[in-house]
Design a protein around this motif. Structure first.
Motif, mmCIF file in Angstrom:
data_model
loop_
_atom_site.group_PDB
_atom_site.id
_atom_site.type_symbol
_atom_site.label_atom_id
_atom_site.label_comp_id
_atom_site.label_asym_id
_atom_site.label_seq_id
_atom_site.Cartn_x
_atom_site.Cartn_y
_atom_site.Cartn_z
ATOM 1 N N ALA A 27 44.047 142.510 96.994
ATOM 2 C CA ALA A 27 42.766 141.809 96.937
ATOM 3 C C ALA A 27 42.811 140.653 97.922
ATOM 4 C CB ALA A 27 42.493 141.295 95.535
ATOM 5 N N PHE A 28 41.626 140.212 98.348
ATOM 6 C CA PHE A 28 41.528 139.058 99.236
ATOM 7 C C PHE A 28 40.430 138.144 98.718
ATOM 8 C CE2 PHE A 28 40.670 136.358 102.768
ATOM 9 C CZ PHE A 28 41.832 136.336 103.531
ATOM 10 N N VAL A 29 40.795 136.877 98.477
ATOM 11 C CA VAL A 29 39.858 135.858 98.015
ATOM 12 C C VAL A 29 39.807 134.762 99.068
ATOM 13 C CG1 VAL A 29 39.327 134.178 96.220
ATOM 14 C CG2 VAL A 29 40.379 136.379 95.595
ATOM 15 N N ALA A 30 38.608 134.530 99.610
ATOM 16 C CA ALA A 30 38.410 133.520 100.651
ATOM 17 C C ALA A 30 37.744 132.302 100.025
ATOM 18 C CB ALA A 30 37.536 134.092 101.764
ATOM 19 N N LEU A 31 38.480 131.186 99.947
ATOM 20 C CA LEU A 31 37.982 129.967 99.317
ATOM 21 C C LEU A 31 37.470 128.972 100.348
ATOM 22 C CD1 LEU A 31 40.807 129.255 96.695
ATOM 23 C CD2 LEU A 31 38.591 130.333 96.304
ATOM 24 N N SER A 32 36.348 128.336 100.023
ATOM 25 C CA SER A 32 35.832 127.249 100.855
ATOM 26 C C SER A 32 35.332 126.139 99.938
ATOM 27 C CB SER A 32 34.717 127.743 101.775
ATOM 28 O OG SER A 32 33.614 128.207 101.015
ATOM 29 N N GLY A 33 35.221 124.960 100.505
ATOM 30 C CA GLY A 33 34.778 123.783 99.762
ATOM 31 C C GLY A 33 35.437 122.564 100.363
ATOM 32 N N GLY A 34 34.877 121.409 100.101
ATOM 33 C CA GLY A 34 35.399 120.180 100.680
ATOM 34 C C GLY A 34 36.732 119.761 100.099
ATOM 35 N N LEU A 35 37.283 118.697 100.676
ATOM 36 C CA LEU A 35 38.527 118.127 100.150
ATOM 37 C C LEU A 35 38.313 117.702 98.707
ATOM 38 C CD1 LEU A 35 39.686 115.911 103.150
ATOM 39 C CD2 LEU A 35 40.874 117.909 102.232
ATOM 40 N N GLY A 36 39.232 118.074 97.848
ATOM 41 C CA GLY A 36 39.147 117.689 96.450
ATOM 42 C C GLY A 36 38.190 118.512 95.614
ATOM 43 N N ALA A 37 37.682 119.613 96.167
ATOM 44 C CA ALA A 37 36.729 120.445 95.425
ATOM 45 C C ALA A 37 37.394 121.223 94.300
ATOM 46 C CB ALA A 37 36.011 121.402 96.372
ATOM 47 N N GLY A 38 38.668 121.561 94.471
ATOM 48 C CA GLY A 38 39.372 122.301 93.429
ATOM 49 C C GLY A 38 39.847 123.678 93.843
ATOM 50 N N LYS A 39 39.972 123.904 95.136
ATOM 51 C CA LYS A 39 40.434 125.207 95.621
ATOM 52 C C LYS A 39 41.833 125.534 95.089
ATOM 53 C CE LYS A 39 39.673 123.895 99.877
ATOM 54 N NZ LYS A 39 38.996 122.619 99.612
ATOM 55 N N THR A 40 42.715 124.552 95.121
ATOM 56 C CA THR A 40 44.078 124.792 94.625
ATOM 57 C C THR A 40 44.087 124.938 93.108
ATOM 58 O OG1 THR A 40 45.017 123.602 96.517
ATOM 59 C CG2 THR A 40 46.454 123.914 94.615
ATOM 60 N N VAL A 41 43.218 124.226 92.414
ATOM 61 C CA VAL A 41 43.128 124.357 90.951
ATOM 62 C C VAL A 41 42.698 125.778 90.586
ATOM 63 C CG1 VAL A 41 41.891 123.592 88.881
ATOM 64 C CG2 VAL A 41 42.676 121.910 90.563
ATOM 65 N N LEU A 42 41.688 126.308 91.281
ATOM 66 C CA LEU A 42 41.248 127.680 91.022
ATOM 67 C C LEU A 42 42.376 128.656 91.331
ATOM 68 C CD1 LEU A 42 38.625 129.327 90.242
ATOM 69 C CD2 LEU A 42 38.441 129.765 92.688
ATOM 70 N N THR A 43 43.079 128.429 92.430
ATOM 71 C CA THR A 43 44.202 129.295 92.802
ATOM 72 C C THR A 43 45.310 129.224 91.756
ATOM 73 O OG1 THR A 43 43.685 128.963 95.136
ATOM 74 C CG2 THR A 43 45.872 129.820 94.625
ATOM 75 N N ARG A 44 45.547 128.039 91.224
ATOM 76 C CA ARG A 44 46.555 127.874 90.173
ATOM 77 C C ARG A 44 46.206 128.751 88.961
ATOM 78 N NH1 ARG A 44 46.611 122.302 89.891
ATOM 79 N NH2 ARG A 44 47.878 122.308 91.767
ATOM 80 N N GLY A 45 44.917 128.822 88.630
ATOM 81 C CA GLY A 45 44.485 129.686 87.536
ATOM 82 C C GLY A 45 44.727 131.153 87.851
ATOM 83 N N ILE A 46 44.400 131.565 89.080
ATOM 84 C CA ILE A 46 44.683 132.945 89.490
ATOM 85 C C ILE A 46 46.177 133.213 89.365
ATOM 86 C CG2 ILE A 46 44.677 134.560 91.439
ATOM 87 C CD1 ILE A 46 42.081 133.126 92.400
ATOM 88 N N GLY A 47 46.981 132.251 89.813
ATOM 89 C CA GLY A 47 48.438 132.390 89.728
ATOM 90 C C GLY A 47 48.918 132.566 88.303
ATOM 91 N N LEU A 48 48.371 131.794 87.388
ATOM 92 C CA LEU A 48 48.773 131.909 85.982
ATOM 93 C C LEU A 48 48.501 133.312 85.451
ATOM 94 C CD1 LEU A 48 47.584 128.476 84.556
ATOM 95 C CD2 LEU A 48 49.960 129.259 84.835
ATOM 96 N N SER A 49 47.426 133.935 85.915
ATOM 97 C CA SER A 49 47.084 135.275 85.429
ATOM 98 C C SER A 49 48.087 136.332 85.876
ATOM 99 C CB SER A 49 45.678 135.668 85.884
ATOM 100 O OG SER A 49 45.673 136.026 87.253
ATOM 101 N N VAL A 50 48.834 136.050 86.943
ATOM 102 C CA VAL A 50 49.825 137.021 87.435
ATOM 103 C C VAL A 50 51.258 136.554 87.192
ATOM 104 C CG1 VAL A 50 48.222 137.947 89.153
ATOM 105 C CG2 VAL A 50 49.828 136.163 89.838
ATOM 106 N N GLY A 51 51.401 135.455 86.451
ATOM 107 C CA GLY A 51 52.736 134.980 86.097
ATOM 108 C C GLY A 51 53.344 133.991 87.066
ATOM 109 N N ALA A 52 52.580 133.486 88.010
ATOM 110 C CA ALA A 52 53.078 132.475 88.954
ATOM 111 C C ALA A 52 52.684 131.096 88.426
ATOM 112 C CB ALA A 52 52.491 132.704 90.337
ATOM 113 N N VAL A 53 53.670 130.258 88.156
ATOM 114 C CA VAL A 53 53.380 128.974 87.502
ATOM 115 C C VAL A 53 53.579 127.771 88.418
ATOM 116 C CG1 VAL A 53 53.861 129.836 85.187
ATOM 117 C CG2 VAL A 53 55.722 128.865 86.547
ATOM 118 N N ASP A 54 54.031 127.979 89.625
ATOM 119 C CA ASP A 54 54.360 126.851 90.500
ATOM 120 C C ASP A 54 53.436 126.788 91.724
ATOM 121 O OD1 ASP A 54 55.381 129.199 91.547
ATOM 122 O OD2 ASP A 54 57.164 128.265 92.382
#
Length: 148
Positions: A27-54
């Protein structure tokens, strides 16, 4: 296209977790948004769903590989000079992997994005609510967005 309002960082992470559980692999997810929008936070959630916690921002490394239940490749195009620099780190090889690829600042390398993908724009920053707009490109991503 579908939009979601997230009132907290936890809600944004939870949306990512739900999304990640529905994404096919590859899959490919293309994220956009300003600084501090939460792109890494959303990615962290995706990571949790596949077992990646760091999950952290790969800004200085350009890509982080997370070997978990499913391979997650987390790109950050913010510091790239141009699209050639992305290819110089082996982007073609990454694109051929059986992985979920999430790219922050994807709008900076539009010419490198696959035709079939899920575009996500996050509007807002700081203590503001986040408006998360998902635009699917391709049937598999339309189905994912419908199920959310």
């Amino acid at each position: 296209m579908r939009s979601f309002v997230c009132t907290t960082e936890a809600a944004l992470s939870e949306l990512g977790k739900r999304l990640g559980s529905l994404l096919p692999c590859p899959a490919f997810v293309a994220l956009s948004g300003g600084l501090g929008a939460g792109k890494t936070v959303l990615t962290r959630g995706i990571g949790l769903s596949v077992g990646a916690v760091d999950i952290s921002s790969p800004t200085f490394n350009i890509v982080h590989e997370h070997h978990a239940d499913r391979l997650l490749l987390h790109f950050d195009a913010y510091r790239l000079q141009d699209e050639d620099e992305l290819y110089a780190i082996g982007y073609d090889d990454y694109m051929n992997m059986d992985a979920i690829i999430v790219m922050e600042w994807a709008e900076l390398v539009k010419g490198c994005l696959p035709i079939n993908r899920l575009d996500i724009n996050i509007a807002g920053s700081g203590s503001e609510n986040r408006l998360v707009t998902m635009t699917p490109h391709g049937k598999q991503y339309e189905e994912v967005v419908e199920k959310l």
